[in-house]
Enzyme design. Structure first.
Site, PDB file in Angstrom:
ATOM      1  N   ARG A 287     -44.311 -27.896  36.241  1.00  0.00           N
ATOM      2  CA  ARG A 287     -43.181 -27.053  36.644  1.00  0.00           C
ATOM      3  C   ARG A 287     -42.885 -25.933  35.644  1.00  0.00           C
ATOM      4  O   ARG A 287     -42.127 -25.009  35.953  1.00  0.00           O
ATOM      5  CB  ARG A 287     -41.936 -27.923  36.850  1.00  0.00           C
ATOM      6  CG  ARG A 287     -41.928 -28.641  38.194  1.00  0.00           C
ATOM      7  CD  ARG A 287     -40.682 -29.476  38.374  1.00  0.00           C
ATOM      8  NE  ARG A 287     -40.786 -30.755  37.682  1.00  0.00           N
ATOM      9  CZ  ARG A 287     -39.798 -31.628  37.593  1.00  0.00           C
ATOM     10  NH1 ARG A 287     -38.612 -31.364  38.137  1.00  0.00           N
ATOM     11  NH2 ARG A 287     -39.964 -32.772  36.958  1.00  0.00           N
TER      12      ARG A 287
ATOM     13  N   ASN B  77     -30.898 -44.631  32.272  1.00  0.00           N
ATOM     14  CA  ASN B  77     -32.020 -44.782  31.338  1.00  0.00           C
ATOM     15  C   ASN B  77     -32.466 -43.405  30.832  1.00  0.00           C
ATOM     16  O   ASN B  77     -32.756 -42.511  31.627  1.00  0.00           O
ATOM     17  CB  ASN B  77     -33.176 -45.486  32.055  1.00  0.00           C
ATOM     18  CG  ASN B  77     -34.392 -45.654  31.162  1.00  0.00           C
ATOM     19  OD1 ASN B  77     -34.294 -45.577  29.939  1.00  0.00           O
ATOM     20  ND2 ASN B  77     -35.533 -45.904  31.782  1.00  0.00           N
TER      21      ASN B  77
ATOM     22  N   LYS C 221     -44.521  -0.862   3.510  1.00  0.00           N
ATOM     23  CA  LYS C 221     -45.581  -1.782   3.936  1.00  0.00           C
ATOM     24  C   LYS C 221     -46.439  -2.152   2.729  1.00  0.00           C
ATOM     25  O   LYS C 221     -46.937  -1.291   2.015  1.00  0.00           O
ATOM     26  CB  LYS C 221     -46.430  -1.110   5.017  1.00  0.00           C
ATOM     27  CG  LYS C 221     -47.434  -2.039   5.712  1.00  0.00           C
ATOM     28  CD  LYS C 221     -48.777  -2.114   5.039  1.00  0.00           C
ATOM     29  CE  LYS C 221     -49.567  -0.845   5.178  1.00  0.00           C
ATOM     30  NZ  LYS C 221     -50.954  -0.976   4.626  1.00  0.00           N
TER      31      LYS C 221
ATOM     32  N   ASN D 187     -36.690   8.140  -7.910  1.00  0.00           N
ATOM     33  CA  ASN D 187     -35.908   8.756  -6.842  1.00  0.00           C
ATOM     34  C   ASN D 187     -36.855   9.467  -5.868  1.00  0.00           C
ATOM     35  O   ASN D 187     -37.610  10.361  -6.267  1.00  0.00           O
ATOM     36  CB  ASN D 187     -34.906   9.766  -7.407  1.00  0.00           C
ATOM     37  CG  ASN D 187     -33.975  10.270  -6.312  1.00  0.00           C
ATOM     38  OD1 ASN D 187     -32.945   9.686  -6.035  1.00  0.00           O
ATOM     39  ND2 ASN D 187     -34.362  11.376  -5.688  1.00  0.00           N
TER      40      ASN D 187
ATOM     41  N   ALA E 277     -40.715  19.713  -4.621  1.00  0.00           N
ATOM     42  CA  ALA E 277     -40.608  19.519  -3.178  1.00  0.00           C
ATOM     43  C   ALA E 277     -41.739  20.238  -2.452  1.00  0.00           C
ATOM     44  O   ALA E 277     -42.177  21.316  -2.848  1.00  0.00           O
ATOM     45  CB  ALA E 277     -39.264  20.042  -2.687  1.00  0.00           C
TER      46      ALA E 277
END
Length: 453
Positions: free
Chosen positions: A14, A168, A349, A375, A421
């Site tokens: 089932r 039972n 990761k 940073n 940057a």
């Protein structure tokens, strides 16, 4: 001490599944494993699981947490127990028969049933439940002294017997040698040609043995799982049990009915779990933490005083006083140090991030070893994969990484280095250096007018 026999050989048609029924999970743990663990917690010195349908799959999933006995053909519950007769013969005390699809049975109930059997001096004790509606269950018919006279199935019960509400559960405590005696005498005298375990009770009664019944306190414990609806019902009950246990141990839960916590999760006191959080097996959370709304932690180790906001952490460790999120993704094999910030839309990761480092937003760090107090500016990426191989990036202490920096691994960056940057770093950077790796800006005046013409 006792031997526990767990019946887990059936097909479970089932469930409509290619997987054996007993391997379906409630709160992250297989149905059968819940019963095995409850047996051991109750004091079983040996646990034997009867397997049959897809036996190899069941053995592989359960591993060495149990002994196994094989039932090649499913010829009834009595036949299943017969397959463990060698284990039963070697047992000096008692044998507890349990079902592999009743995950809600708990250790305290098993322990009390064994103690009841010993106190009453019974050769067999049926574990029963008293239900408001006993329709469909075998009824327990007692004698005037309260002993079990017989078990009558629904189809065979008289109108008077159908009024009995003690049923039972299909679980029993036996004196081991009395069970061996009874198993040797049961016969498949029924239309199905099966050996019924309930027949052992009649055999023992005819032999003058004492058979009784122990009624459990929580009727949910006898719930068997036959389909996905019942699986969901059992999970809801177990989830409520788990959440209540943590709250009683000092954990605050906001809207606990929305919180999903699997088995074996550990949470320290004064930690707050906010709505719609998922904590999967193997997760350990310290004290005074906040696990924010919608977070998912899977096999994560979180130390004290950590705040995690709407983030995902998989198979990784986060040290104390660190802030994660919102919307951070920490993938497997990461170690994040103390007082670190892993901000919004940051992905890690297979990396080690040392104490005091700030990775505030929109950054990917993979296969990297990052030092203390670094940073990272917005948009930093470690380019760790060349399409075939993966390489590591190593960044020393006290470095400043400007926005939109790309590290083309393998790269080593020395302590106290500054990176302008927009740089694409393809070579190692010595300590205390400023690295600028971008094309010289060229302004072509009047270019727009020329283009429009």
């Amino acid at each position: 001490m006792f031997t526990s026999i767990i019946l887990a050989a059936g097909m479970g048609t089932r469930m409509k599944s290619n997987m054996p029924k007993v391997l379906h999970k409630v709160c992250g743990k297989q149905l059968c494993k819940w019963v095995i663990d409850a047996s051991k917690e109750a004091g079983a010195d040996n646990v034997v699981t009867i397997i049959g349908h897809k036996a190899d799959m069941v053995k592989e999933a359960l591993g060495n947490v149990t002994e196994f006995a094989l039932q090649n053909e499913q010829k009834g519950t009595g036949h299943a127990v017969m397959q463990a007769v060698d284990f039963i013969k070697a047992t000096e005390g008692r044998v507890v028969i349990l079902n592999g699809d009743t995950p809600l049975i708990n250790a305290e109930t098993i322990k009390k049933a064994v103690e009841y059997n010993a106190q009453k001096g019974e050769q067999a004790t049926v574990i029963t439940a008293i239900l408001p509606d006993a329709t469909g269950y075998g009824r327990i018919v007692r004698d005037n002294d309260g002993g079990v006279l017989k078990i009558v199935e629904q189809k065979d019960a008289s109108e008077e017997e159908k009024k009995i509400n003690e049923v039972n559960s299909g679980m029993y405590v036996f004196d081991a040698q009395s069970l061996v005696y009874a198993l040797d005498k049961i016969q498949p005298n029924n239309a199905q040609g099966e050996y019924y375990l309930t027949d052992t009770l009649e055999i023992l009664l005819k032999a003058g043995k004492k058979v009784g019944a122990y009624a459990i306190e929580d009727n949910d414990e006898i719930r068997g799982i036959n389909d996905r609806v019942q699986l969901n019902e059992a999970e809801n009950i177990m989830r409520s049990r788990i959440n209540e246990m943590h709250m009683r141990n000092g954990v605050t839960m906001r809207i606990p009915e929305s919180i999903y916590i699997e088995a074996d999760v550990e949470i320290g006191s004064d930690t707050e779990i906010q709505p719609n959080v998922t904590l999967k097996s193997g997760t350990k959370i310290g004290c005074d933490c906040v696990i924010g709304q919608g977070s998912v932690l899977d096999n994560a180790v979180i130390h004290d005083n950590v705040e995690i906001l709407s983030s995902v952490i998989l198979n990784s460790e986060v040290d104390e006083y660190t802030h994660v999120g919102p919307f951070a993704y920490i993938r497997p094999n990461c170690h994040v140090g103390k007082d670190v910030k892993v901000g919004d839309f940051v992905e890690l990761k297979n990396s080690n991030i040392d104490d005091g480092t700030k990775i505030s937003h929109l950054t990917y760090i993979g296969d990297s070893d990052v030092g203390k107090r670094v940073n990272f500016g917005c948009g930093t990426v470690t380019c760790n994969y060349d399409g075939k191989n993966k390489y590591r990036t190593v960044i020393g202490d006290d470095c400043f990484v400007g926005c939109n920096t790309n590290f083309v691994s393998p790269i080593n960056v020395g302590d106290n280095a500054y990176i302008a940057a927009g740089s694409t770093i393809t070579e190692d950077i010595p300590e205390k250096s400023l690295s600028i790796a971008r094309a010289k800006q060229v302004n072509k005046e009047g270019w727009t007018d020329k283009r429009n013409k």
